[in-house]
Scaffold this active site. Structure first.
Site, PDB file in Angstrom:
ATOM      1  N   THR A 209     -28.356 125.739  10.933  1.00 37.89           N
ATOM      2  CA  THR A 209     -28.188 126.975  10.162  1.00 37.89           C
ATOM      3  C   THR A 209     -27.481 126.707   8.841  1.00 37.89           C
ATOM      4  O   THR A 209     -26.681 125.782   8.721  1.00 37.89           O
ATOM      5  CB  THR A 209     -27.383 128.025  10.951  1.00 37.89           C
ATOM      6  OG1 THR A 209     -26.092 127.503  11.263  1.00 37.89           O
ATOM      7  CG2 THR A 209     -28.106 128.433  12.218  1.00 37.89           C
ATOM      8  N   ASN A 211     -24.869 128.582   6.428  1.00 38.06           N
ATOM      9  CA  ASN A 211     -23.845 129.590   6.659  1.00 38.06           C
ATOM     10  C   ASN A 211     -23.329 130.170   5.341  1.00 38.06           C
ATOM     11  O   ASN A 211     -22.994 129.422   4.420  1.00 38.06           O
ATOM     12  CB  ASN A 211     -22.680 128.973   7.435  1.00 38.06           C
ATOM     13  CG  ASN A 211     -23.148 128.314   8.716  1.00 38.06           C
ATOM     14  OD1 ASN A 211     -23.714 128.958   9.574  1.00 38.06           O
ATOM     15  ND2 ASN A 211     -22.942 126.997   8.822  1.00 38.06           N
ATOM     16  N   GLU A 260     -25.442 133.394   9.479  1.00 37.86           N
ATOM     17  CA  GLU A 260     -25.969 132.064   9.808  1.00 37.86           C
ATOM     18  C   GLU A 260     -27.487 132.144   9.797  1.00 37.86           C
ATOM     19  O   GLU A 260     -28.083 132.893  10.570  1.00 37.86           O
ATOM     20  CB  GLU A 260     -25.487 131.621  11.183  1.00 37.86           C
ATOM     21  CG  GLU A 260     -23.980 131.441  11.274  1.00 37.86           C
ATOM     22  CD  GLU A 260     -23.550 130.972  12.656  1.00 37.86           C
ATOM     23  OE1 GLU A 260     -22.695 130.070  12.723  1.00 37.86           O
ATOM     24  OE2 GLU A 260     -24.068 131.489  13.661  1.00 37.86           O
TER      25      GLU A 260
END
Length: 313
Positions: A209, A211, A260
Site C-alpha cells: 500500500t 500511505n 492506505e
C-alpha cells in the site's frame, strides 16, 4: 492563472477584475456557477476574471477546536479553480485582524483600494466582515456608492431540487454516500498528499500500500473504497485503479487515521511521490477482525469487489 497571495500592490493591468468572492471549499457545482458567472461578465466587460478566497478557511479561525473539515485544502482548491480557466486567484489571509474588520472596511480597503474591482459576484449565502455584517445586499449598495457592480447568484440545485453545497458534500462523505458527493462536486472527491512510510504489513501478504496522512482533510466514513489513484509524472497525471482502506486499522492496533491505497497490478516504489486518490465507491465500513488471517481474507474479497466495480466503469 496568476496567483496572488496578497490583496495590495497588484500590477496595474491586473486591477479592475470581475471578482468571484467566497471560500469555495470543494469547488462544487454551485461554486462553479458563481465563478462561471464572473467569467462571463468579465468577458462582456473586457476585464480580467478573478477568484478571491480566504486562507486559512475562516471556520478554522472561528472554531479552532472543530475536527478536520476541509474538502479542498488550498493546493487542491487552487488546482480546481485553475482548471475552470480564471485569470487570477487572489488569496486573502484570514486572521484575527480580518475577523474583526468591518464589512465597510473590507469593501474600502480590500475590494476598492486593494483590487480596484470592476464587478463582484457572490453566492446568496456569502457573508463577510465583523460579526458577518456584510451580505450580498450590502455589497450591492456599497458598489453603487463606490462604483463597482454586484451580482448575487441564487441557490443552484439539481433536477431533484437538492441544493449544491459544501455541507451536503461533507454530510454525504461522512455517511459513505460517495455517489452523492460526486454528483454535487461534479467529479469524484479526492484526497492527495505525499506517500509516507507505513508499517509494511500489506507487502508481506501481497497487497503493498501507499500511505497518505489525512492532515486537515475531512474524515469520510471509515472503511474500504474502490478508488482511482493519480501519480504525477511531469506535467501529466497517470491514473490507476485500486482499493483503499481509510481509517485507523483497529485489527493491527492502529491509532493514526490515514489512507492506505493498493494499486492493482503495480508494485512500484512510490515513497515520497505525490498521489491523488479519488473515492469512487464505498465498499464496507471499517471493523476489527478476530485475527490477522481473517483480515487477509477480507482484503482479498475487498480487492475482488473493487476490481469488479471499477471494471464496470
Amino acid at each position: 492563472m496568476r496567483l496572488y497571495r496578497h490583496t495590495t500592490d497588484l500590477p496595474a493591468g491586473e486591477r479592475g477584475a470581475v471578482v468571484a468572492l467566497g471560500n469555495f471549499d470543494g469547488v462544487h457545482r454551485g461554486h462553479q456557477t458563481v465563478i462561471g458567472t464572473a467569467q462571463r461578465l468579465a468577458a462582456e466587460l473586457g476585464a480580467p476574471s478573478a477568484v478571491l478566497t480566504f486562507e486559512p478557511h475562516p471556520r478554522s479561525v472561528f472554531r479552532p477546536g472543530d475536527p478536520p473539515f476541509r474538502l479542498t485544502p488550498f493546493r487542491v482548491k487552487a488546482r480546481h479553480i485553475e482548471a475552470l480557466g480564471v485569470d487570477q486567484l487572489i488569496v486573502c489571509h484570514f486572521d484575527d485582524g480580518l475577523l474583526h474588520k468591518t464589512a465597510e472596511a473590507f469593501v474600502e480597503e480590500v475590494l476598492v483600494a486593494g483590487l480596484g474591482v470592476r464587478h463582484v459576484v457572490c453566492g446568496y449565502d456569502f457573508l463577510f466582515g465583523h460579526r458577518r455584517g456584510g451580505t450580498p445586499a450590502f455589497l450591492l449598495e456599497a458598489g453603487r456608492a463606490r462604483g463597482f457592480g454586484t451580482t448575487e447568484v441564487g441557490p443552484v440545485s439539481d433536477p431533484e431540487g437538492g441544493v449544491y453545497s459544501s455541507t451536503r458534500v461533507r454530510d454525504a462523505l461522512v455517511a459513505g454516500r460517495v455517489a452523492e458527493a460526486t454528483h454535487v462536486l461534479g467529479s469524484p472527491w479526492e484526497i492527495e498528499g505525499r506517500v509516507a512510510h507505513g508499517d509494511k504489513r500489506g507487502r508481506t501478504i501481497g497487497f503493498p500500500t501507499a500511505n497518505i496522512e489525512l492532515d486537515e482533510y475531512l474524515r469520510p466514513a471509515f472503511g474500504v473504497y474502490a478508488v482511482r489513484a493519480g501519480i504525477d509524472q511531469g506535467p501529466a497525471t497517470v491514473w490507476h485503479k485500486g482499493v483503499a482502506n481509510l481509517g485507523a486499522r483497529p485489527t493491527v492496533g492502529g491509532t493514526v487515521e490515514r489512507l492506505e491505497v493498493h494499486l492493482f497490478d503495480m508494485d512500484a516504489d512510490l515513497y515520497g511521490q505525490h498521489l491523488r486518490v479519488q473515492l469512487i465507491d464505498f465498499l464496507r465500513p471499517e471493523r476489527k477482525f478476530a485475527s490477522f488471517d481473517a483480515l487477509k481474507e477480507q482484503i482479498r474479497c475487498d480487492t475482488a469487489a473493487a476490481r469488479a466495480l471499477l471494471a464496470e466503469g
